[in-house]
Scaffold this active site. Sequence first.
Site, mmCIF file in Angstrom:
data_model
loop_
_atom_site.group_PDB
_atom_site.id
_atom_site.type_symbol
_atom_site.label_atom_id
_atom_site.label_comp_id
_atom_site.label_asym_id
_atom_site.label_seq_id
_atom_site.Cartn_x
_atom_site.Cartn_y
_atom_site.Cartn_z
ATOM 1 C CB SER A 1 -7.479 5.281 30.925
ATOM 2 O OG SER A 1 -6.807 4.427 31.815
ATOM 3 C CG HIS B 1 -5.019 8.645 34.156
ATOM 4 N ND1 HIS B 1 -4.448 8.513 32.910
ATOM 5 C CD2 HIS B 1 -5.818 7.548 34.318
ATOM 6 C CE1 HIS B 1 -4.873 7.394 32.345
ATOM 7 N NE2 HIS B 1 -5.702 6.804 33.183
#
Length: 393
Positions: A226, A356
């Site tokens: 991320s 994620h």
Amino acid sequence: MRALIKLLLAVAPMSAMAQSGNNVPLVMNAENTFANYKKPKLPKVEDLPVIKELPNPLQGVKNYKDWGKRRAEIAAQIQHYGIGEKPLVKPEQVKAHMDGDTLIVDVTVNGQTLTLRSEIRYPKTGQAPYAVMIGTSGISLPRQLFNDRPIATMVFHEKQVNDYGQFGRHHERGEHNFDRLYPELKDNGAYSEWAWGLSRIIDGLQQLGPEVTKIDTKHIGVTGCSYAGKMALYCGAFDERVALTIAQEPGGGGAAAWRVSHTLEGVEDLDHTDYHWFKESQRTNFAGDSVYLLPYDQHELCALVFPRALLLLGNPDYKWLADKAMLPSAQAARKVWEKFGIADRMGWSIVDGHGHCQLPESQMPEVQAFIDKFLLGRATDTSDIRIVKTDKF
């Protein structure tokens, strides 16, 4: 998807006979082997031409020697227009020592000292010196990828350099530890400062040597996910001592091309990202259709990793990550590796169906292959890792 691929048309195709990769090094001994190149004169924003297609990373590159000049030009553009300067550090400004298994690096500039600490977790197999994987803020890749391999791990605690975080208290631009050393660079974005900090960790490892650290500095990897995936990409791009960069779900401002993201909705494009990470002037100068004035794009950030190894990991379940813009960016960047006959050093895996920063089992084989080949020197096949498994494009 066809419209997005059209943006690749201006990028030079692979030469009919790719140059042999036999003599292209896997990693360098210096942070920036082209540091002595004269900085190019960069135009004022109002003098920049409109470039609708992805700029050509191989512009003017006929051979490997030409790449040095081109790399220096791209690096200068990214710093000048995007993230701010990553300053050079003299060897005598760095002092390192070990406290048990913790590496401690003191960097002194302008009478100010910044201290970095990072524990080294040694493997339970193999013999020193060990390859090392450094996680930017942490390692999101599953531990099982490292537990049974002779690979040490470390974490670069980026808040020791710039303590910005999207949640919780933090200092503002110009007030971070980095800024004590370089007050003239207060307009920097966090990614230039974090890349600077990771390089100082590598300075410390090099300075002490494998007899002290038990680390093989020719086999250093960096990874993050991320916002830290972006960080890993910038760190690997701007330090040629990193042998393997694995950018996991880096999103906009990482590997996704700004120009392509501008054509999409609901993604992290140049107008909708966190500007603690970049120079505020990037948003001022290149917002909206002005993105086409940007003289580079993120595929060229990826290309800075060349000739070293780069693996990009995507997750199209999260639209914000702009993987639809990362794919053409990756395809354009790979042409640099292809030109010199070392395309096996660059690949991507874009797979949906998982959380994620939670690598699914289906992506582990390609990650394992890159780790085994470029950190451990094992004969694994990475020649065609260009995987896209999604119906969202």
